[in-house]
Design a protein around this motif. Structure first.
Motif, PDB file in Angstrom:
ATOM      1  N   THR A   1      -4.302   7.149   0.923  1.00 30.16           N
ATOM      2  CA  THR A   1      -5.726   7.458   0.460  1.00 30.16           C
ATOM      3  C   THR A   1      -6.454   6.876   1.717  1.00 30.16           C
ATOM      4  O   THR A   1      -7.401   7.573   2.192  1.00 30.16           O
ATOM      5  N   GLN A   2      -6.198   5.825   2.085  1.00 26.84           N
ATOM      6  CA  GLN A   2      -6.998   4.981   3.310  1.00 26.84           C
ATOM      7  C   GLN A   2      -6.747   5.869   4.357  1.00 26.84           C
ATOM      8  O   GLN A   2      -7.942   6.044   5.407  1.00 26.84           O
TER       9      GLN A   2
ATOM     10  N   SER B   1       0.899  -1.155  -0.084  1.00 26.96           N
ATOM     11  CA  SER B   1      -0.102  -0.117  -0.141  1.00 26.96           C
ATOM     12  C   SER B   1       0.964   1.148   0.009  1.00 26.96           C
ATOM     13  O   SER B   1       0.501   2.202  -0.453  1.00 26.96           O
TER      14      SER B   1
ATOM     15  N   ARG C   1      -1.946   3.692  -1.820  1.00 25.17           N
ATOM     16  CA  ARG C   1      -3.269   3.523  -1.165  1.00 25.17           C
ATOM     17  C   ARG C   1      -3.214   3.757   0.140  1.00 25.17           C
ATOM     18  O   ARG C   1      -4.461   4.216   0.676  1.00 25.17           O
TER      19      ARG C   1
END
Length: 226
Positions: free
Chosen positions: A68-69, A60, A65
């Motif tokens: 973003t999470q 991630s 990612r």
């Protein structure tokens, strides 16, 4: 009694995990499995946990990612936290330096206000979640503060990616983006190209280049962290 049970909602994508297996085993937990809009576990209607294996953490970080999470988790209702599950041996041959992983975890803690917890297995994940629920029960003051929501523009996200590099803050990230146009171009730049950016000399350029390209044979957490 039913009203003394600790309510836990697990995202349906977690239903095959050892965490769910452990939750199902505990008589003091009332478990519901359904799709959560953000996070993996909502505990006691106030604690929102994202769970990642260490291998998924690395993946991630590489694909962007993680942040973003993190932005979505920090903006959601509830108290956010990230649980990293696994041991240092899980990170062997993942192709990411210790400094890069530490930089990402520092960003989670200080940019997004998301504490990072460590657990060896599903049982420890559950123990952490239930202990946190007890610590925040009965109106106890929570000392965690969430920062303001981050900007949603693509440029802002690119700046945050660049700010994970050593010594790169808001000003230098903007200079890098102006010079190279995209983070991908920054990551493929040479030391000589990096040092031409305003505010970045040779020493700083070498640190950035080393972080991006370093590939140690093994990453280990210190003995004090399981």
């Amino acid at each position: 009694m039913q009203d003394t049970l600790i309510p836990v909602i697990a995202d349906d994508r977690e239903k095959k995990s050892d965490v769910v297996d452990e939750l199902l085993r505990l008589p003091q937990v009332r478990l519901t499995i359904q799709r959560l809009p953000v996070g993996d576990y909502l505990v006691a209607d106030r604690l929102l946990f994202e769970r990642k294996t260490l291998v998924d953490l690395v993946a991630s970080i590489k694909d962007g990612r993680l942040f973003t999470q993190a932005r979505r988790l920090a903006a959601a209702k509830g108290i956010p936290a990230l649980i990293l599950q696994g041991t240092g041996s899980d990170l062997r041959s993942q192709g990411m330096s210790r400094e890069a992983i530490q930089g990402a975890l520092v960003s989670l803690a200080f940019r997004f206000g998301i504490p990072v917890l460590r657990a060896r297995d599903g049982r420890e994940c559950v123990s952490l979640m239930l202990y946190a629920a007890g610590q925040t029960a009965d109106g106890k003051k929570v000392l965690l503060r969430r920062p303001a929501a981050l900007g949603k523009s693509k440029q802002r996200r690119q700046l945050y990616i660049l700010q994970g590099l050593p010594g790169v803050g808001d000003a230098r990230s903007r200079h890098l983006l102006e010079r190279f146009q995209t983070p991908a171009n920054v990551f493929t730049a040479s030391v000589d190209e990096l040092k031409q950016v305003q505010g970045i000399g040779r020493i700083q350029a070498e640190k950035i280049y080393s972080l991006i390209h370093e590939n140690p044979a093994e990453y280990r957490f210190s003995a004090g962290h399981r």
